[in-house]
Design an enzyme around this catalytic site. Structure first.
Site, PDB file in Angstrom:
ATOM      1  N   ASP A  41      18.731  12.517  -4.554  1.00 22.57           N
ATOM      2  CA  ASP A  41      19.754  12.549  -3.507  1.00 22.57           C
ATOM      3  C   ASP A  41      19.291  11.568  -2.446  1.00 22.57           C
ATOM      4  O   ASP A  41      18.348  11.839  -1.696  1.00 22.57           O
ATOM      5  CB  ASP A  41      19.913  13.959  -2.924  1.00 22.57           C
ATOM      6  CG  ASP A  41      21.004  13.991  -1.845  1.00 22.57           C
ATOM      7  OD1 ASP A  41      21.608  12.931  -1.577  1.00 22.57           O
ATOM      8  OD2 ASP A  41      21.243  15.068  -1.267  1.00 22.57           O
ATOM      9  N   GLU A  44      22.822  11.168  -6.232  1.00 23.52           N
ATOM     10  CA  GLU A  44      23.779  11.735  -5.273  1.00 23.52           C
ATOM     11  C   GLU A  44      23.781  10.889  -4.004  1.00 23.52           C
ATOM     12  O   GLU A  44      22.721  10.414  -3.573  1.00 23.52           O
ATOM     13  CB  GLU A  44      23.313  13.170  -4.974  1.00 23.52           C
ATOM     14  CG  GLU A  44      24.119  13.910  -3.936  1.00 23.52           C
ATOM     15  CD  GLU A  44      23.482  15.281  -3.667  1.00 23.52           C
ATOM     16  OE1 GLU A  44      22.862  15.868  -4.574  1.00 23.52           O
ATOM     17  OE2 GLU A  44      23.598  15.755  -2.528  1.00 23.52           O
ATOM     18  N   ASP A  99      28.442  13.852  -2.340  1.00 30.84           N
ATOM     19  CA  ASP A  99      28.209  15.067  -1.545  1.00 30.84           C
ATOM     20  C   ASP A  99      28.900  14.876  -0.190  1.00 30.84           C
ATOM     21  O   ASP A  99      30.016  15.361   0.014  1.00 30.84           O
ATOM     22  CB  ASP A  99      26.693  15.290  -1.412  1.00 30.84           C
ATOM     23  CG  ASP A  99      26.315  16.344  -0.391  1.00 30.84           C
ATOM     24  OD1 ASP A  99      27.175  17.136   0.001  1.00 30.84           O
ATOM     25  OD2 ASP A  99      25.136  16.386   0.038  1.00 30.84           O
ATOM     26  N   LYS A 120      21.934  22.905  -8.071  1.00 29.02           N
ATOM     27  CA  LYS A 120      20.885  22.287  -7.254  1.00 29.02           C
ATOM     28  C   LYS A 120      20.448  23.328  -6.237  1.00 29.02           C
ATOM     29  O   LYS A 120      21.220  23.699  -5.352  1.00 29.02           O
ATOM     30  CB  LYS A 120      21.481  21.059  -6.574  1.00 29.02           C
ATOM     31  CG  LYS A 120      20.561  20.397  -5.583  1.00 29.02           C
ATOM     32  CD  LYS A 120      21.146  19.076  -5.138  1.00 29.02           C
ATOM     33  CE  LYS A 120      21.181  19.037  -3.637  1.00 29.02           C
ATOM     34  NZ  LYS A 120      21.264  17.700  -3.064  1.00 29.02           N
TER      35      LYS A 120
HETATM   36  O1  LIG Z   1      22.170  16.769   1.176  1.00 28.14           O
HETATM   37  C1  LIG Z   1      22.160  17.791   0.480  1.00 28.14           C
HETATM   38  O2  LIG Z   1      22.566  17.724  -0.663  1.00 28.14           O
HETATM   39  C2  LIG Z   1      21.776  19.127   1.064  1.00 28.14           C
HETATM   40  C3  LIG Z   1      21.190  20.105   0.116  1.00 28.14           C
HETATM   41  O3  LIG Z   1      20.121  19.620  -0.635  1.00 28.14           O
HETATM   42  O4  LIG Z   1      21.094  19.015   2.240  1.00 28.14           O
HETATM   43  P1  LIG Z   1      21.784  19.586   3.570  1.00 28.14           P
HETATM   44  O5  LIG Z   1      22.064  21.030   3.299  1.00 28.14           O
HETATM   45  O6  LIG Z   1      20.767  19.354   4.652  1.00 28.14           O
HETATM   46  O7  LIG Z   1      23.042  18.806   3.770  1.00 28.14           O
HETATM   47 MG   LIG Z   2      23.206  15.663  -0.569  1.00 25.19          MG
END
Ligand SMILES: O=C(O)[C@@H](CO)OP(=O)(O)O
Ligand SMILES: [Mg+2]
Length: 417
Positions: free
Chosen positions: A240, A290, A317, A393
């Site tokens: 990611d 990602e 994401d 994940k």
């Molecule tokens: O970026 C991400 O995918 C997430 C989870 O791993 O991080 P966060 O919850 O800090 O957005």
């Molecule tokens: Mg992410």
């Protein structure tokens, strides 16, 4: 299945920050409890949670969200049938009446939405995955185990946020988890032998002071091999990049449209980013990337997909934020081939299910995901099985907030198989 009462309270997440827990009690006596996670590298287009310091409701952050449940949502939903999930979610969406759930708070709405589903499942004496997925729910996911943490999740010097191992060469979930855990322990031994710190980041992965991001990949390959597995065959790697963070960092330095690897002081153009990611894929057995580019950089996502999409899973994401409008746009533009699914990015269970459905109907893959701030709530484990997502994940096997999801999946596997 009538709702008798809904309670809400403030609890702590895995970073020690307050978050919301809701409890739904049915007339038949069945209960459902759910709590809400929280991100650090949040996308700009996510539903808005009420946190302390940025309250929009009654001026009190998480307490405002708790109050919203107690004073608005609970009285409104009392007497409704908990199995009518869509109606209940729609009622909350209408009552909130904002595009991003900032009035009642996405955390208030989500806690209730999930607790309603759990109460209904309990009322029907069904495990949650069975209630949500029916008898078709059967596939245990391949975990993406985030074993080295960088970016915003750790004080390490890596810019890439997550280096994950995927145990792809195993038939059952417990074998995948066992193998992944072996690699994790081996990695710790290797890091210690080379005098790197083995303290862990927010998602349980190590956060060593490597000088370059590639070093993390080299250590992963070594750990996989020294644990007795073959990279590429038993394990593949997922990243990611969380590139929105780099894009924003460049913007803050006045370099609009660039990517700033702020921990090493390097700028990259979008074309250089794509070339860099391609080079990593040529050198390492990478299965999935990602957020290889930023949430605003649609044009270059298409280019990235043209370059790597036929051989690498490209996951949006921050790009999609579990939002069907953005996923639809991505599908039209051929911008990626997979969607990261986070319940709190969109804020209700039914909208999450809609996002998964749209993703799968278009031949893309859906990966169910935790947030960097989590609780002991294991809803996402059930969700992954319910929709046969195939991938989850949920961090490294070193913090109970992450292990809780893995343990839940072990129990589900025992029930199903
Ligand atoms: O970026 C991400 O995918 C997430 C989870 O791993 O991080 P966060 O919850 O800090 O957005
Ligand atoms: Mg992410």
């Amino acid at each position: 299945m009538k709702i008798r009462d809904i309670l809400a309270r403030e609890i702590l997440d895995s970073r020690g920050n307050p978050t919301v827990e809701a409890e739904v009690i049915l007339k038949c006596g069945a209960r459902g409890v759910a709590s809400v996670p929280s991100g650090a590298s949040t996308g700009a287009f996510e539903a808005v949670e009420l946190r302390d310091g940025e309250s929009r409701y009654m001026g009190m952050g998480v307490r405002g969200a708790v109050k919203a449940v107690r004073q608005i949502i609970a009285p409104g939903l009392k007497g409704m049938d908990a199995s009518r999930q869509r109606e209940i979610d729609q009622w909350m969406i209408a009552e909130d009446a904002t595009a991003n759930k900032s009035h009642l708070g996405a955390n208030a709405i989500l806690a209730v939405s999930l607790a309603v589903a759990k109460a209904a499942a309990n009322g029907m004496k069904l495990p949650l995955y069975r209630y949500l997925g029916g008898c078709g729910a059967r596939e245990l996911p391949i975990p993406m185990m985030n074993v080295i943490n960088g970016g915003r999740h750790a004080d390490s010097s890596m810019n890439i946020q997550e280096f994950m191992i995927m145990p792809v060469g195993f038939m059952s979930f417990h074998e995948r988890l066992e193998a992944g855990t072996r690699v994790f322990h081996t990695l710790k031994r290797i890091l210690m032998a080379e005098h790197y710190t083995t303290s862990v980041g927010d998602e349980g992965g190590f956060a060593p002071a490597f000088e370059r991001d590639e070093q993390a990949l080299d250590f992963l390959i070594r750990a996989i091999e020294e644990a007795g597995y073959q990279p590429g065959r038993h394990f593949r790697i997922a990243l990611d990049v969380a590139a929105t963070e780099m894009y924003d960092a460049a913007l803050r330095e006045g370099k609009d449209g660039m990517y700033y690897f702020w921990k090493s002081g390097i700028y990259k153009t979008p074309e250089e980013m794509i070339a860099y990611l391609k080079e990593l894929c040529d050198r390492y057995p990478i299965y999935s990337i990602e957020d290889g580019l930023a949430e605003e950089d649609w044009m270059h996502w298409e280019q990235l997909n043209r370059t790597l999409g036929s051989r690498v899973q490209l996951v949006g994401d921050d790009l999609f934020v579990t939002n069907t409008e953005r996923i639809r746009k991505g599908i039209r533009q051929n911008a990626a081939n997979a969607v990261l699914i986070k319940v709190n990015q969109i804020g209700t269970l039914t909208e999450t299910l809609d996002a998964i459905r749209m993703t799968k109907e278009n031949g893309w893959r859906a990966i169910i995901s935790h947030r960097s701030g989590e609780t002991e709530d294991t809803t996402i484990a059930d969700l992954a099985v319910a929709v046969n997502a195939g991938q989850i994940k949920t961090g490294a096997p070193s913090r109970t907030d992450r292990v809780a999801k893995y343990n839940r999946l072990l129990r589900i596997e025992e029930e199903i198989w």
